[in-house]
Design a protein around this motif. Structure first.
Motif, short mmCIF file in Angstrom:
data_model
loop_
_atom_site.label_atom_id
_atom_site.label_comp_id
_atom_site.label_asym_id
_atom_site.label_seq_id
_atom_site.Cartn_x
_atom_site.Cartn_y
_atom_site.Cartn_z
N ALA A 63 0.86 -1.18 0.00
CA ALA A 63 0.00 0.00 0.00
C ALA A 63 0.90 1.23 0.00
N LEU A 64 0.67 2.11 -0.93
CA LEU A 64 1.37 3.39 -0.99
C LEU A 64 0.35 4.46 -0.64
N ILE A 65 0.48 5.01 0.56
CA ILE A 65 -0.48 6.01 1.04
C ILE A 65 0.25 7.34 1.05
N ILE A 66 -0.15 8.20 0.12
CA ILE A 66 0.50 9.51 0.02
C ILE A 66 -0.49 10.60 0.37
N SER A 67 0.06 11.75 0.77
CA SER A 67 -0.82 12.81 1.25
C SER A 67 -1.34 13.74 0.16
N ASP A 68 -0.70 13.74 -1.01
CA ASP A 68 -1.16 14.63 -2.07
C ASP A 68 -0.70 14.09 -3.41
N VAL A 69 -1.59 13.42 -4.12
CA VAL A 69 -1.25 12.78 -5.39
C VAL A 69 -0.85 13.80 -6.46
N GLU A 70 -1.26 15.04 -6.31
CA GLU A 70 -0.92 16.06 -7.31
C GLU A 70 0.47 16.67 -7.09
N ASN A 71 1.07 16.42 -5.95
CA ASN A 71 2.40 16.93 -5.66
C ASN A 71 3.44 16.12 -6.46
N PRO A 72 4.24 16.78 -7.31
CA PRO A 72 5.22 16.07 -8.14
C PRO A 72 6.21 15.22 -7.33
N PHE A 73 6.50 15.64 -6.11
CA PHE A 73 7.39 14.84 -5.26
C PHE A 73 6.81 13.44 -5.06
N PHE A 74 5.51 13.37 -4.77
CA PHE A 74 4.89 12.08 -4.53
C PHE A 74 4.68 11.30 -5.81
N THR A 75 4.52 11.99 -6.92
CA THR A 75 4.45 11.29 -8.20
C THR A 75 5.75 10.55 -8.45
N SER A 76 6.87 11.19 -8.16
CA SER A 76 8.17 10.53 -8.31
C SER A 76 8.32 9.37 -7.35
N ILE A 77 7.88 9.55 -6.12
CA ILE A 77 7.94 8.47 -5.13
C ILE A 77 7.10 7.29 -5.62
N ALA A 78 5.89 7.57 -6.10
CA ALA A 78 5.01 6.50 -6.56
C ALA A 78 5.66 5.72 -7.70
N ARG A 79 6.27 6.42 -8.61
CA ARG A 79 6.93 5.75 -9.74
C ARG A 79 8.06 4.86 -9.25
N GLY A 80 8.87 5.36 -8.35
CA GLY A 80 9.99 4.58 -7.83
C GLY A 80 9.53 3.35 -7.06
N VAL A 81 8.53 3.53 -6.22
CA VAL A 81 8.00 2.41 -5.44
C VAL A 81 7.44 1.34 -6.37
N GLU A 82 6.68 1.76 -7.36
CA GLU A 82 6.08 0.80 -8.29
C GLU A 82 7.15 0.07 -9.09
#
Length: 154
Positions: A63-82
């Motif tokens: 589970a990847l639970i992020i606080s703001d999907v529109e924040n580019p920082f978290f977009t990068s995190i999501a890509r790396g985790v996936e």
């Protein structure tokens, strides 16, 4: 949808042999493995994920639970985790808490109920939400958003 019983019948073996063959156990005769794999392919057999998860007591899901999907920082995190998860045979479920502790808590509850293999979490700062995971022994990686560099980033 074909079941393990259907594969066993088609291959002329027991369901236990099908299970061991599909899970790569070395105790199964290679000729039987070949028959099982052929039967599974012919029938279009797909393992029953929920049944497998019950036996293992966890899933191959993070589970990847992020606080703001529109924040580019978290977009990068999501890509790396996936990317990393995929490379080692895991899937990722993305959850967006919108920086809402109650929403974060609900996602954590679902992660626990579904027995995910681990959680990558950008916390909303509510310690009790993190405590739920650590108390259950769920592997956890906490990710904090970087502070803004300038007032324009705020």
């Amino acid at each position: 949808m074909a079941t393990i019983n259907d594969v066993a019948t088609r291959a002329g073996v027991s369901t236990a042999t099908v299970s061991r063959a599909l899970n790569g156990k070395s105790t199964v005769d290679p000729n039987l493995v070949s028959r099982v794999l052929d039967a599974a392919a012919e029938l279009g057999y797909q393992p029953n994920g929920p049944a497998r998860n019950l036996r293992r007591q966890e899933t191959a899901v993070l589970a990847l639970i992020i606080s703001d999907v529109e924040n580019p920082f978290f977009t990068s995190i999501a890509r790396g985790v996936e990317d990393v998860a995929h490379a080692v045979g895991y899937s990722v479920v993305l959850c967006n808490s919108d920086e809402d502790p109650d929403k974060e808590r609900k996602y954590i509850d679902v992660a626990i109920q579904e027995r995910v293999a681990g959680v990558v979490l950008s916390t909303t700062g509510v310690a009790t939400n993190v405590d739920l995971l650590t108390a259950r022994g769920t592997p956890l990686v906490a990710v904090d958003r970087p502070l803004p560099d300038t007032e324009a980033d705020m």
